[in-house]
Scaffold this active site. Structure first.
Site, mmCIF file in Angstrom:
data_model
loop_
_atom_site.group_PDB
_atom_site.id
_atom_site.type_symbol
_atom_site.label_atom_id
_atom_site.label_comp_id
_atom_site.label_asym_id
_atom_site.label_seq_id
_atom_site.Cartn_x
_atom_site.Cartn_y
_atom_site.Cartn_z
ATOM 1 N N HIS A 74 2.596 -3.194 5.298
ATOM 2 C CA HIS A 74 2.117 -3.069 3.921
ATOM 3 C C HIS A 74 2.822 -1.925 3.193
ATOM 4 O O HIS A 74 2.985 -1.975 1.969
ATOM 5 C CB HIS A 74 0.606 -2.833 3.900
ATOM 6 C CG HIS A 74 -0.214 -4.027 4.267
ATOM 7 N ND1 HIS A 74 -0.497 -5.042 3.374
ATOM 8 C CD2 HIS A 74 -0.809 -4.383 5.435
ATOM 9 C CE1 HIS A 74 -1.243 -5.960 3.973
ATOM 10 N NE2 HIS A 74 -1.442 -5.585 5.227
ATOM 11 N N HIS A 117 -9.574 -12.187 7.692
ATOM 12 C CA HIS A 117 -8.378 -12.513 6.918
ATOM 13 C C HIS A 117 -7.230 -12.802 7.874
ATOM 14 O O HIS A 117 -7.330 -12.553 9.077
ATOM 15 C CB HIS A 117 -7.996 -11.366 5.980
ATOM 16 C CG HIS A 117 -7.587 -10.115 6.698
ATOM 17 N ND1 HIS A 117 -8.496 -9.185 7.158
ATOM 18 C CD2 HIS A 117 -6.358 -9.646 7.059
ATOM 19 C CE1 HIS A 117 -7.862 -8.199 7.748
ATOM 20 N NE2 HIS A 117 -6.562 -8.454 7.720
ATOM 21 N N HIS A 135 -3.250 -11.782 8.297
ATOM 22 C CA HIS A 135 -2.154 -10.904 7.873
ATOM 23 C C HIS A 135 -0.831 -11.598 8.175
ATOM 24 O O HIS A 135 -0.619 -12.100 9.279
ATOM 25 C CB HIS A 135 -2.240 -9.576 8.643
ATOM 26 C CG HIS A 135 -1.003 -8.735 8.546
ATOM 27 N ND1 HIS A 135 -0.907 -7.646 7.710
ATOM 28 C CD2 HIS A 135 0.199 -8.809 9.190
ATOM 29 C CE1 HIS A 135 0.277 -7.085 7.836
ATOM 30 N NE2 HIS A 135 0.975 -7.784 8.722
ATOM 31 N N ARG A 156 0.842 -1.191 0.000
ATOM 32 C CA ARG A 156 0.000 0.000 0.000
ATOM 33 C C ARG A 156 0.879 1.243 0.000
ATOM 34 O O ARG A 156 1.811 1.339 0.810
ATOM 35 C CB ARG A 156 -0.892 0.058 1.243
ATOM 36 C CG ARG A 156 -1.849 -1.096 1.438
ATOM 37 C CD ARG A 156 -2.578 -0.916 2.764
ATOM 38 N NE ARG A 156 -3.280 -2.119 3.177
ATOM 39 C CZ ARG A 156 -3.514 -2.424 4.452
ATOM 40 N NH1 ARG A 156 -3.079 -1.609 5.419
ATOM 41 N NH2 ARG A 156 -4.170 -3.528 4.760
ATOM 42 N N HIS A 176 -9.098 -8.413 12.334
ATOM 43 C CA HIS A 176 -8.529 -9.499 11.532
ATOM 44 C C HIS A 176 -9.354 -10.777 11.588
ATOM 45 O O HIS A 176 -8.821 -11.877 11.440
ATOM 46 C CB HIS A 176 -7.087 -9.775 11.981
ATOM 47 C CG HIS A 176 -6.132 -8.693 11.603
ATOM 48 N ND1 HIS A 176 -6.112 -7.471 12.243
ATOM 49 C CD2 HIS A 176 -5.180 -8.638 10.639
ATOM 50 C CE1 HIS A 176 -5.177 -6.709 11.698
ATOM 51 N NE2 HIS A 176 -4.598 -7.391 10.728
#
Length: 261
Positions: free
Chosen positions: A189, A230, A232, A173, A227
């Site tokens: 990220h 998902h 991480h 990102r 979270h």
């Protein structure tokens, strides 16, 4: 997730030929298998150089419980152990020596841009849809290199989960993208060091637990705030530009995954 190239099919066929296993223990490949990288010699403990570094990038996902493989161009015990795990995972002779058989398997797994078979730069680039590798604290080239390293660890994680697909919902990102999605100001990220994962065939807890064996120093999953949808994973111990460097941080309480595991 991508289909194997013709090159991979040819290499796989060659490995199946009678006598192929005997030939593999003699020396590294004599001919280039694809457009990425070609090893010219057998590698074992005590060797050093860029060829060792290239090998380390590809086997770092086989670091073992809580470990990491330092990508430093020096073939030591941790690299040998990772090579043995890689070899075992793919049904090769597990001796910790990287020769023709090991390199042929790597050639079979990688594309011409050096990415592994089931992950791509496109999946890991700017997560807000703009694409590219700029806008973070590192140069675009270094950010992209970090993304390559995490992709090879993802390939190892995928293999350990029975070669079932993993889907990257967020990779690199830029600063603006990170702010847009509400990411932490020091998010991995931003460095191209992280990926958020889901699966249609494996539970999030299965992913989080398996990740402990594959060189991820950051793992966050179910039970950790934000979270539950998902997992991480990141490479924070390998990121010397970040204040979280050299720390392992695992938290997926609903899965029994914590910093002390």
């Amino acid at each position: 997730m991508r289909m194997n190239t013709l090159t991979r099919a040819i290499v796989a066929f060659a490995l199946a030929l009678p006598g192929a296993a005997i030939a593999t223990v003699v020396a590294a490949p004599a001919a280039q298998a694809d457009g990425c990288y070609t090893w010219q010699r057998t590698l074992s403990q005590g060797r050093s150089g860029d060829d060792v570094r290239q090998l380390q990038i590809r086997v770092a996902g086989w670091a073992g419980a809580g470990g990491i493989v330092r990508v430093d161009g020096r073939f030591g015990p941790e690299t040998a152990a990772a090579v043995r795990r890689f070899q075992s995972a793919y049904g090769l002779r597990s001796d910790g020596i990287a020769g023709r058989q090991t390199f042929n398997k790597i050639y079979q797994l990688q594309d011409n841009d050096c990415t592994p078979a089931h992950f791509s730069y496109r999946e890991l680039d700017d997560g807000c849809g703009r694409g590219g590798w700029s806008g973070g604290p590192l140069s675009a080239d270094r950010t992209r290199a970090n993304a390559l390293r995490i992709m090879w660890k993802l390939e190892a994680l995928r293999r350990s989960l029975g070669d079932q697909p993993l889907y990257v919902t967020s990779g690199f990102r830029s600063g603006s993208c990170n702010r847009q999605v509400g990411g932490a100001s020091d998010s991995q990220h931003l460095y191209g060091n992280a990926a958020d994962l889901t699966s249609r065939t494996r539970s999030l807890c299965q992913i989080a637990r398996a990740a402990r064996e594959h060189g991820f120093s950051g793992i966050y999953g179910p039970g950790y705030p934000g979270h539950d949808s998902h997992v991480h994973v990141d490479l924070r111990r390998e990121n010397n530009d970040d204040r979280t460097a050299n720390r392992t941080s695992w938290s997926a309480p609903d899965c029994g995954v914590g910093a002390g595991d």
